[in-house]
Design a protein around this motif. Structure first.
Motif, PDB file in Angstrom:
ATOM      1  N   LYS A  21      72.089 115.034  18.955  1.00 35.95           N
ATOM      2  CA  LYS A  21      71.455 116.352  18.852  1.00 35.95           C
ATOM      3  C   LYS A  21      71.268 116.976  20.238  1.00 35.95           C
ATOM      4  N   LEU A  37      79.590 113.254   7.192  1.00 38.46           N
ATOM      5  CA  LEU A  37      78.503 113.809   7.993  1.00 38.46           C
ATOM      6  C   LEU A  37      78.423 115.330   7.871  1.00 38.46           C
ATOM      7  N   SER A  40      77.393 116.374   4.119  1.00 35.88           N
ATOM      8  CA  SER A  40      76.002 116.021   3.807  1.00 35.88           C
ATOM      9  C   SER A  40      74.998 116.784   4.674  1.00 35.88           C
ATOM     10  N   GLN A  42      74.468 116.360   7.854  1.00 38.57           N
ATOM     11  CA  GLN A  42      73.936 115.547   8.950  1.00 38.57           C
ATOM     12  C   GLN A  42      74.580 115.893  10.287  1.00 38.57           C
ATOM     13  N   LEU A  71      75.427 115.823  15.729  1.00 35.18           N
ATOM     14  CA  LEU A  71      74.456 115.434  14.717  1.00 35.18           C
ATOM     15  C   LEU A  71      73.329 116.458  14.667  1.00 35.18           C
ATOM     16  N   THR A  72      72.873 116.781  13.464  1.00 35.53           N
ATOM     17  CA  THR A  72      71.773 117.731  13.310  1.00 35.53           C
ATOM     18  C   THR A  72      70.474 117.007  13.006  1.00 35.53           C
ATOM     19  N   VAL A  73      70.575 115.760  12.605  1.00 37.67           N
ATOM     20  CA  VAL A  73      69.376 114.989  12.286  1.00 37.67           C
ATOM     21  C   VAL A  73      68.856 114.333  13.554  1.00 37.67           C
ATOM     22  N   ASN A  75      67.896 111.443  15.178  1.00 32.80           N
ATOM     23  CA  ASN A  75      68.064 110.013  14.996  1.00 32.80           C
ATOM     24  C   ASN A  75      67.617 109.341  16.286  1.00 32.80           C
TER      25      ASN A  75
END
Length: 175
Positions: A21, A37, A40, A42, A71-73, A75
């Motif tokens: 991110k 990914l 969904s 993510q 990535l957008t989540v 983590n």
């Protein structure tokens, strides 16, 4: 059945670079994982100036998969523990090669500054050495034994950092 064009790589054999991110390159993954990914939610497309993309089609969906995704989540970076200083890890770091002569047979570990002379059992004081070189060096430093090291020993780095360094090095070579 349609014949594939010569010199054409099937789409699913390509790979995609995943960024965290906060834009740290994390890994290279296959297109199937990238599609999961993206679909969904993510990950999102990361359009860079030199980005290629591929179309992946299903009966009900067409997904544009770029060469780079982010990535957008959130983590939290996976915890990574420094591996212990042991024979297996030292041999792995040194590519199962004696750091004095380059042999790959009868390997042991050697303390650069011998423990009997105050040397520690740490990543920067331990190297892979064959039996012959270890015996020849004995209780001396490599300088005293006139046996220079092939490479300077260092602790392993986080796999994500290693990947990021390699990724940016490749980008600089291409551009």
């Amino acid at each position: 059945m349609r014949a594939s064009r010569p010199n054409q790589v099937p789409v699913l054999q390509n790979s995609v670079v995943v960024f965290s991110k906060n834009y740290l390159p994390l890994a290279r993954i296959n297109i199937k994982r990238a599609v999961v990914l993206l679909v969904s939610g993510q990950a999102e497309s990361l359009e860079l100036s030199t980005t290629r993309s591929w179309q992946v089609r299903s009966p009900s969906l067409v997904v544009h998969v770029p060469e780079h995704i982010r990535l957008t989540v959130t983590n939290p970076e996976r915890l990574w523990k420094m591996p212990p200083v042991n024979r297996r890890e030292v041999l792995r770091r040194d590519n199962h090669t004696c750091q004095y002569c380059g042999s790959t047979r009868n390997l042991t570990i050697d303390h650069i500054m011998p423990r009997s002379r105050g040397g520690t059992h740490t990543w920067d004081n331990v190297v892979a050495a064959c039996d012959r070189c270890n015996s020849r060096k004995g209780d001396r430093t490599p300088h005293e034994a006139n046996m220079p090291l092939k490479s300077k020993p260092k602790a392993p780095i986080h796999p994500t950092v290693a990947f990021a360094e390699q990724f940016w090095k490749e980008q600089n070579e291409e551009g």
